[in-house]
Design a protein around this motif. Structure first.
Motif, mmCIF file in Angstrom:
data_model
loop_
_atom_site.group_PDB
_atom_site.id
_atom_site.type_symbol
_atom_site.label_atom_id
_atom_site.label_comp_id
_atom_site.label_asym_id
_atom_site.label_seq_id
_atom_site.Cartn_x
_atom_site.Cartn_y
_atom_site.Cartn_z
ATOM 1 N N ALA A 49 0.832 -1.211 0.000
ATOM 2 C CA ALA A 49 0.000 0.000 0.000
ATOM 3 C C ALA A 49 0.861 1.253 0.000
ATOM 4 C CB ALA A 49 -0.918 -0.007 1.210
ATOM 5 N N SER A 50 1.974 1.197 0.752
ATOM 6 C CA SER A 50 2.843 2.371 0.839
ATOM 7 C C SER A 50 3.484 2.657 -0.521
ATOM 8 C CB SER A 50 3.919 2.101 1.898
ATOM 9 O OG SER A 50 4.755 3.197 2.052
ATOM 10 N N ALA A 51 4.023 1.607 -1.157
ATOM 11 C CA ALA A 51 4.661 1.802 -2.464
ATOM 12 C C ALA A 51 3.638 2.234 -3.503
ATOM 13 C CB ALA A 51 5.352 0.513 -2.893
ATOM 14 N N GLU A 52 2.435 1.659 -3.407
ATOM 15 C CA GLU A 52 1.404 1.991 -4.391
ATOM 16 C C GLU A 52 0.979 3.454 -4.260
ATOM 17 O OE1 GLU A 52 -1.958 -0.696 -4.541
ATOM 18 O OE2 GLU A 52 -3.236 0.997 -5.062
ATOM 19 N N GLY A 53 0.754 3.889 -3.022
ATOM 20 C CA GLY A 53 0.397 5.288 -2.805
ATOM 21 C C GLY A 53 1.493 6.203 -3.333
ATOM 22 N N ALA A 54 2.766 5.797 -3.086
ATOM 23 C CA ALA A 54 3.885 6.625 -3.529
ATOM 24 C C ALA A 54 3.937 6.699 -5.040
ATOM 25 C CB ALA A 54 5.194 6.066 -2.986
ATOM 26 N N LEU A 55 3.701 5.567 -5.732
ATOM 27 C CA LEU A 55 3.788 5.583 -7.203
ATOM 28 C C LEU A 55 2.688 6.459 -7.787
ATOM 29 C CD1 LEU A 55 5.322 4.554 -9.629
ATOM 30 C CD2 LEU A 55 3.715 2.679 -9.796
ATOM 31 N N LYS A 56 1.480 6.358 -7.223
ATOM 32 C CA LYS A 56 0.392 7.202 -7.737
ATOM 33 C C LYS A 56 0.701 8.674 -7.494
ATOM 34 C CE LYS A 56 -3.312 3.835 -7.355
ATOM 35 N NZ LYS A 56 -4.374 3.309 -6.488
ATOM 36 N N TYR A 57 1.191 8.963 -6.287
ATOM 37 C CA TYR A 57 1.561 10.333 -5.952
ATOM 38 C C TYR A 57 2.623 10.821 -6.921
ATOM 39 C CZ TYR A 57 2.933 14.176 -2.783
ATOM 40 O OH TYR A 57 3.222 15.386 -2.223
ATOM 41 N N ASP A 74 -5.120 8.011 -1.781
ATOM 42 C CA ASP A 74 -4.233 6.850 -1.812
ATOM 43 C C ASP A 74 -2.884 7.162 -1.187
ATOM 44 O OD1 ASP A 74 -6.194 5.450 -3.000
ATOM 45 O OD2 ASP A 74 -5.375 5.540 -5.026
ATOM 46 N N ALA A 75 -2.322 8.331 -1.540
ATOM 47 C CA ALA A 75 -1.013 8.676 -0.983
ATOM 48 C C ALA A 75 -1.117 8.872 0.526
ATOM 49 C CB ALA A 75 -0.469 9.940 -1.644
ATOM 50 N N TYR A 76 -2.187 9.535 1.006
ATOM 51 C CA TYR A 76 -2.328 9.782 2.439
ATOM 52 C C TYR A 76 -2.557 8.480 3.203
ATOM 53 C CZ TYR A 76 -2.734 14.827 1.652
ATOM 54 O OH TYR A 76 -2.498 16.134 1.322
ATOM 55 N N ASP A 78 -3.304 0.099 -13.885
ATOM 56 C CA ASP A 78 -4.688 -0.314 -13.624
ATOM 57 C C ASP A 78 -4.764 -1.405 -12.569
ATOM 58 O OD1 ASP A 78 -5.810 1.447 -15.308
ATOM 59 O OD2 ASP A 78 -5.874 0.098 -17.028
ATOM 60 N N GLU A 79 -3.662 -2.156 -12.416
ATOM 61 C CA GLU A 79 -3.696 -3.267 -11.451
ATOM 62 C C GLU A 79 -3.303 -2.818 -10.055
ATOM 63 O OE1 GLU A 79 -1.332 -6.443 -13.013
ATOM 64 O OE2 GLU A 79 -2.312 -6.255 -14.956
ATOM 65 N N LEU A 80 -2.963 -1.538 -9.889
ATOM 66 C CA LEU A 80 -2.609 -1.051 -8.558
ATOM 67 C C LEU A 80 -3.894 -0.694 -7.820
ATOM 68 C CD1 LEU A 80 0.386 1.234 -9.459
ATOM 69 C CD2 LEU A 80 0.458 -0.965 -8.337
ATOM 70 N N ASN A 81 -4.484 -1.674 -7.183
ATOM 71 C CA ASN A 81 -5.778 -1.409 -6.561
ATOM 72 C C ASN A 81 -5.809 -1.865 -5.114
ATOM 73 O OD1 ASN A 81 -5.608 -4.041 -7.074
ATOM 74 N ND2 ASN A 81 -7.302 -4.139 -8.520
ATOM 75 N N GLU A 82 -4.634 -1.856 -4.486
ATOM 76 C CA GLU A 82 -4.574 -2.226 -3.065
ATOM 77 C C GLU A 82 -5.378 -1.231 -2.234
ATOM 78 O OE1 GLU A 82 -2.469 -4.913 -0.349
ATOM 79 O OE2 GLU A 82 -2.937 -4.882 -2.455
ATOM 80 N N LEU A 83 -5.299 0.040 -2.615
ATOM 81 C CA LEU A 83 -5.912 1.098 -1.823
ATOM 82 C C LEU A 83 -7.246 1.467 -2.438
ATOM 83 C CD1 LEU A 83 -2.724 3.203 -1.498
ATOM 84 C CD2 LEU A 83 -3.941 2.248 0.409
ATOM 85 N N LYS A 84 -8.278 0.940 -1.912
ATOM 86 C CA LYS A 84 -9.616 1.316 -2.375
ATOM 87 C C LYS A 84 -10.457 1.485 -1.124
ATOM 88 C CE LYS A 84 -9.800 1.958 -6.690
ATOM 89 N NZ LYS A 84 -9.510 0.974 -7.706
ATOM 90 N N LEU A 85 -11.675 1.852 -1.309
ATOM 91 C CA LEU A 85 -12.590 2.091 -0.195
ATOM 92 C C LEU A 85 -12.512 1.015 0.881
ATOM 93 C CD1 LEU A 85 -15.795 3.293 -1.901
ATOM 94 C CD2 LEU A 85 -14.414 4.496 -0.253
#
Lengths: 484, 103
Positions: free
Chosen positions: A157-165, A231-233, B96-103
């Motif tokens: 989750a941390s890496a994913e938030g960072a990549l989106k940010y 996501d980043a937060y 599109d597959e980065l969906n760990e963070l959702k509601l």
């Protein structure tokens, strides 16, 4: 060729922070720590000390007049107060990170070095009066925050938030830069003072301002440029979330004020509407999305989007609202980082990282830890805007500035939004005080000293700044008078 | 024959738009990053053209470009590192597959 004669003493706070950031990295290499906790404490202690010294150096300069360094940064009282907001956010976050970071990382030195660099970048951004400096300081803070967001490498989750940010942040940098380039084309200068001295606007300046606003709205997480923020937060380590949700906004708002005050030939009626529409969308979207969150951190992330919208309401009033926004930023630093600090105490530890706290984790918190629950209740009520807490006065001043500038409908939208926000803030209070404890509830058995101190300071700030609202507001008004 | 300034500006605008399209249309994170780089380089073309045609005695346009290069390089380094860390666990960097963070 001669080197320009630089007058560096006005930049002492920034120099202290950057020097300490480099020192931390050297100490880490020289000392070879065995224990993550010992390293974390040493690094946090050094960082906190440098933040305190920088704040002291800044506070000592207040009222000391303006100083321009090499024509690219302007140290005035506005930027000194911005320094204090950013250093306050950094100090509280470092206290919170003290025991938090060693839970998942053995690289405390890089963590705190990046915090210090981001802080210095924000402080430079608020005092830059030249386009290249503005861009570089924005990127210093952004790049540091991308890394800090993804600092917990073991958690996807941390890496994913960072990549989106990162992807959206870099994308927005493109717009920001194109806007700056158009400013340069139209005026042939990168100095804000020289741009302001031009007598006419021109269509390129208008397009440039539009692109620049897009870049700023991305950094402020204004709707529809907010996609990265939740996501980043949520993905970032909690101390980082608290830090960036407050300090980035502060730096971006002050820099935006300086740019808007300098653009010639674009009256407030033109950009005011753009800002007002984004403000309405931001408040409304943030509040309604926060209503249906289960994760406490994600709810606070959406609430932070909504608060950016409240602050933008003050932006349409132009430089008259500067002290209102400064007051709001101080208020927001206390109540928001306080709320994130309590949220961090509700996170269940796992081998890799503390798990995200749900709102249900606070069930029955008052019975187990009455002091912590009371502190959280104070933060929630202040975020809602209940008098006599600081959040109420923040909204009062910001909305008041909008009304006196002739944007009464915008203030009404803001107040209606505050009513909506009461639902999700008070739900946390209800869960803490009235819901019985069950298997979902969790609170750390021992509150670390650093986090406890941060929460205590935040509570004191929320109460004191509410009681002393008028004198503080008047003092901030004196500080920004020069910009009018 | 000299190339008029407007050609550079049209070229830079086209480059910016291609980069913009790339960011929106591509799903691979590296391709998105390449789109962003095109956007930044379009700004560089703009800045250098303006400097040459409008203010050839004032170096700030050129200095701006050097800073943009440095910043773009730093951003690419951080972005690629983040992508590697995601690829190690996910074996994919499709956004599109980065969906760990959702509601």
């Amino acid at each position: 060729m001669t080197l320009p004669n630089l007058d560096l003493p006005p930049l002492l706070p920034e120099i202290i922070l950057i020097g300490m950031a480099l020192l931390l990295l050297v100490v880490d290499m020289a000392a070879r720590f065995r224990d993550a906790r010992a390293e974390g404490s040493l690094m946090a202690g050094l960082t906190f000390a440098s933040v305190l010294i920088a704040a002291g150096a800044t506070a000592a300069g207040i009222g000391g007049g303006d100083a321009s360094v090499a024509g690219v940064v302007l140290v005035d009282d506005l930027s000194r107060y911005l320094n204090l907001v950013v250093l306050l956010a950094a100090g509280l976050s470092v206290l919170l990170a003290w025991a938090y970071v060693p839970q998942f990382s053995r690289e405390s030195s890089s963590f705190y070095a990046l915090v210090l660099l981001a802080t210095a970048g924000m402080m430079f951004m608020g005092k830059s009066v030249e386009l290249i400096t503005l861009f570089v300081s924005l990127e210093i803070l952004s790049v540091s925050l991308y890394i800090l967001t993804g600092f917990n490498r073991h958690q996807l989750a941390s890496a994913e938030g960072a990549l989106k940010y990162f992807l959206l942040g870099a994308f927005s940098s493109g717009f920001f830069l194109y806007g700056l380039a158009l400013f340069y084309v139209q005026t042939g200068s990168t100095q804000l003072a020289e741009i302001a001295a031009q007598d006419s606007g021109g269509v390129l300046l208008l397009i440039g301002l539009g692109l620049l606003l897009v870049g700023f709205f991305f950094k402020l997480a204004g709707v529809p440029f907010h996609m990265w923020a939740p996501d980043a937060y949520q993905g970032a380590p909690t101390p980082v979330t608290g830090f960036m949700s407050v300090a980035t906004k502060a730096a971006a708002f002050i820099a935006l004020f300086r740019v808007l005050a300098a653009v010639p030939g674009v009256p407030v009626e033109v950009w005011g509407w753009a800002v007002a529409i984004v403000a309405v969308l931001t408040m409304t979207w943030g509040n309604f999305a926060a209503l249906r969150q289960k994760s406490l951190k994600r709810m606070l992330a959406y609430s932070s989007i909504a608060h950016a919208g409240y602050m933008m309401t003050g932006l349409v009033a132009g430089t008259d609202a500067l002290n209102a926004i400064l007051y709001y930023l101080f208020a927001y630093a206390f109540m928001n980082i306080g709320a994130f600090a309590v949220a961090a105490m509700l996170e269940r530890p796992t081998p890799n990282a503390p798990q995200d706290a749900t709102i249900d984790a606070a069930r029955g918190l008052f019975d187990r830890r009455p002091a912590l629950a009371t502190a959280m209740a104070i933060f929630m009520l202040s975020l809602t805007g209940i008098p006599p807490l600081v959040g109420f006065f923040g909204k009062l001043y910001v909305f008041g500035a909008a009304v006196s500038a002739g944007w009464a409908w915008l203030a009404v939208v803001g107040m209606l939004n505050s009513v909506v926000s009461a639902y999700y803030y008070l739900r946390v209070v209800v869960v803490m005080f009235m819901a019985p404890e069950d298997e979902t509830s969790y609170v750390r058995s021992r509150i670390p000293a650093g986090a406890g101190t941060a929460i205590a300071v935040a509570v004191t700030g929320v109460l004191l700044m509410g009681l002393l609202a008028t004198p503080v507001f008047v003092e901030l008004g004196r500080a920004v008078i020069a910009l009018r | 024959m000299t190339v008029p300034l407007s050609w550079y500006l049209i070229f830079a605008t086209a480059l910016f738009s291609i980069g913009f399209f790339g960011v929106l249309a591509r799903r691979n994170a590296i391709a998105v990053l390449m789109g962003v780089e095109l956007m930044l380089n379009a700004v560089n073309v703009n800045l250098v053209a303006f400097w040459r045609y409008l203010t050839p005695t004032d170096l700030s346009g050129q200095i701006f470009v050097v800073f943009v290069f440095a910043v773009a390089a730093a951003e690419a380094a951080v972005g690629l590192a983040l992508m590697i860390s995601i690829y190690r666990t996910r074996k994919s960097i499709n956004v599109d597959e980065l969906n760990e963070l959702k509601l």
